[in-house]
Scaffold this active site. Structure first.
Site, PDB file in Angstrom:
ATOM      1  N   GLY A 295       3.422  -6.485  -7.963  1.00  0.00           N
ATOM      2  CA  GLY A 295       2.499  -5.373  -8.150  1.00  0.00           C
ATOM      3  C   GLY A 295       3.293  -4.118  -8.474  1.00  0.00           C
ATOM      4  N   ARG A 296       3.979  -3.619  -7.455  1.00  0.00           N
ATOM      5  CA  ARG A 296       4.733  -2.370  -7.575  1.00  0.00           C
ATOM      6  C   ARG A 296       5.695  -2.372  -8.773  1.00  0.00           C
ATOM      7  NH1 ARG A 296       6.027   0.800  -3.010  1.00  0.00           N
ATOM      8  NH2 ARG A 296       5.437  -0.985  -1.737  1.00  0.00           N
ATOM      9  N   ARG A 334       1.564   7.795   0.421  1.00  0.00           N
ATOM     10  CA  ARG A 334       2.846   7.180   0.790  1.00  0.00           C
ATOM     11  C   ARG A 334       3.820   8.128   1.503  1.00  0.00           C
ATOM     12  NH1 ARG A 334       5.987   5.429  -2.485  1.00  0.00           N
ATOM     13  NH2 ARG A 334       6.715   3.622  -1.340  1.00  0.00           N
ATOM     14  N   CYS A 365      -5.749  18.959   4.910  1.00  0.00           N
ATOM     15  CA  CYS A 365      -5.597  19.610   6.211  1.00  0.00           C
ATOM     16  C   CYS A 365      -4.868  18.730   7.213  1.00  0.00           C
ATOM     17  CB  CYS A 365      -6.969  20.015   6.728  1.00  0.00           C
ATOM     18  SG  CYS A 365      -7.710  21.235   5.658  1.00  0.00           S
TER      19      CYS A 365
HETATM   20  C1  PLP Z   1      -0.060 -11.376  -0.951  1.00  0.00           C
HETATM   21  C2  PLP Z   1       0.587 -10.299  -1.734  1.00  0.00           C
HETATM   22  N1  PLP Z   1       1.096 -10.597  -2.942  1.00  0.00           N
HETATM   23  C3  PLP Z   1       1.682  -9.646  -3.703  1.00  0.00           C
HETATM   24  C4  PLP Z   1       1.798  -8.349  -3.253  1.00  0.00           C
HETATM   25  C5  PLP Z   1       2.439  -7.331  -4.159  1.00  0.00           C
HETATM   26  O1  PLP Z   1       3.576  -6.796  -3.622  1.00  0.00           O
HETATM   27  P1  PLP Z   1       4.433  -5.755  -4.472  1.00  0.00           P
HETATM   28  O2  PLP Z   1       3.518  -4.735  -4.970  1.00  0.00           O
HETATM   29  O3  PLP Z   1       5.430  -5.246  -3.528  1.00  0.00           O
HETATM   30  O4  PLP Z   1       5.061  -6.545  -5.590  1.00  0.00           O
HETATM   31  C6  PLP Z   1       1.310  -7.997  -2.004  1.00  0.00           C
HETATM   32  C7  PLP Z   1       1.458  -6.620  -1.508  1.00  0.00           C
HETATM   33  O5  PLP Z   1       1.418  -6.284  -0.382  1.00  0.00           O
HETATM   34  C8  PLP Z   1       0.685  -9.002  -1.217  1.00  0.00           C
HETATM   35  O6  PLP Z   1       0.172  -8.720  -0.019  1.00  0.00           O
END
Ligand code: PLP
Length: 437
Positions: A295-296, A334, A365
């Site tokens: 994801g990240r 974050r 706030c």
């Molecule tokens: C089951 C699962 N897969 C994938 C991800 C994606 O992780 P990242 O954004 O660190 O790659 C997460 C994120 O918490 C997750 O819970």
């Protein structure tokens, strides 16, 4: 002026002192669309998706799939890009699944995750035919077995395990330990697999683990693959079933500040590919479908947030202690949640010399609403525009309406054009849920 290429989007450049992204002048975009404003660089986003697909093809001889973990950032346009790039999508709610469908993603390429999926969400996932539901507990497995009983086409499932791997990351985003709230304890896996195999409406596809986020050590990913392959071998030996899919989750970290090393997707794929090949060879398993869920590392660097400075707080010596901006913890939790650090610059005077470091405070706030600590910005004041890099992941997707401030707009930028892909929330949107007595 040159920008750190591992921090800013691929298309970021400073022209005449002004930050441009995707060929667009960020100062002009902020004037047209208002602030806070989020930009998503299409080239950087697509580039990261392609890098994953290519790296897995290079390093893993078996079948592989990349599923974008939509929790990092999801909207219809992003899901459309995921579909165009041929990736799969991981969702964790019925509404995320709705977005996937709306964007035209083939449902067979969607996995549904979550440790507490609701009845309606499970029903939707089954009815719409998602490729796999990633089962997190025995209770969920029983509910799903009942829900799918008698179905003609069995529902694919993966079993998520807590692989008992400690990771070097913030406790809030570590998920691989035995005490984590996620996943079946290893001791429960045999029983879960036996139940899934017995359920006529389910098809047990494989095993899954996700050990945490913002991880940078290859050995931790290798360890996860090792545990999954070992458990797949155990199930083969005990239950006579050879599972076809192994998913070590997502989690590859990204740099937020220039001193951190660049994200190395190729090295990550090489580590996973080698670990899977070696574990399969050692246990005599056929190379499974290797599914990764970044994801990240796909979306973080593509995103840039723009904030307008509204006021300063000066210290007794007249030096600025804080710059107050028009966004903060409601669009990016974050820093307040994990003490996350970011890189910033002044979007309209990017090449001006830095002044004394200054804290950039959000508008909300809470004393903890400080977006940037000791930012090395040029001296700035009301009207200036601050650009924050690596803002694509876990920002807008975690945004709230705290203090009833509308959530920001999101523009997709590329080739000199900016497309609004998520409009700014309005006061009418905010009030739409409020009912009179
Ligand atoms: C089951 C699962 N897969 C994938 C991800 C994606 O992780 P990242 O954004 O660190 O790659 C997460 C994120 O918490 C997750 O819970």
């Amino acid at each position: 002026m040159s920008l750190d290429s591992h921090i800013w989007p691929d298309t970021a450049e400073v022209i005449g002192g002004r930050l441009h992204i995707g060929g667009c002048d960020t100062t002009a975009l902020a004037e047209t669309h208002g602030t806070p404003l989020y930009l998503l660089d299409e080239a950087t986003l697509r580039g990261a998706m392609r890098a994953y697909t290519a790296a897995l093809a290079r390093h893993y001889p078996g079948p592989a799939r990349v599923h974008y973990a939509s929790k990092a950032l999801l909207n219809t346009a992003v899901a459309q890009i995921v579909a165009e790039e041929g990736l799969g999508l991981d969702v964790v709610s019925g509404a995320e699944l709705l977005v996937a469908r709306r964007a035209g993603l083939p449902m067979g390429q969607v996995h549904m995750h979550g440790n507490a999926k609701g009845e309606a969400e499970l029903r939707r996932a089954v009815e719409w035919g998602v490729g796999a539901i990633v089962v997190d507990s025995l209770d969920e497995l029983d509910r799903l077995a009942a829900l799918t009983h008698g179905r003609e086409r069995p529902q694919g499932v993966l079993l998520r395990v807590a692989p008992n791997i400690d990771t070097h990351t913030h406790a809030h985003i570590a998920t691989g330990g035995a005490a984590s709230k996620f996943g079946l304890p290893l001791e429960a896996l045999g029983a879960a697999a036996a139940r899934a195999l017995d359920a006529s409406g389910l098809r047990l596809l494989g095993l899954h683990a996700h050990i945490g986020s913002q991880l940078t050590r290859a050995e931790e990913f290798r360890a996860a693959v090792g545990v999954l392959a070992r458990e797949m071998t155990r199930l083969r030996d005990d239950l006579g079933v050879e599972l076809e899919e192994l998913s070590p989750g997502g989690g590859l970290g990204v740099p937020y500040t220039a001193d951190m090393p660049p994200t190395d997707i190729d090295a990550y794929a090489a580590a996973l590919g080698a670990a899977t090949r070696e574990a399969c060879a050692a246990h005599g398993l056929r190379p499974p479908l290797l599914t990764v869920e970044p994801g990240r590392s796909i979306v973080a660097r593509a995103g840039v947030a723009l904030y307008r400075v509204l006021a300063r707080k000066l210290g007794p010596d007249g030096a600025p202690l804080y710059l107050h901006v028009d966004g903060g913890m409601a669009d990016n939790i974050r820093p307040a949640l994990y003490g996350a650090q970011y890189t910033s610059l002044l979007a309209s005077r990017a090449d001006a010399p830095a002044g004394p470091p200054v804290d950039v405070a959000g508008r909300y706030c809470e004393s903890g609403d400080v977006l940037l600590r000791q930012a090395p910005l040029p001296p700035a004041g009301p009207g200036d525009l601050i650009a924050v890099a690596v803002a694509g992941a876990y920002t807008l997707s975690m945004a709230s309406t705290y203090n009833m401030a509308p959530r920001p707009a999101l523009l997709l930028v590329g080739d000199g054009a900016a497309r609004l892909i998520q409009r700014r929330e309005t006061e009418d949107d905010l009030l739409a849920r409020d009912l009179f007595l």
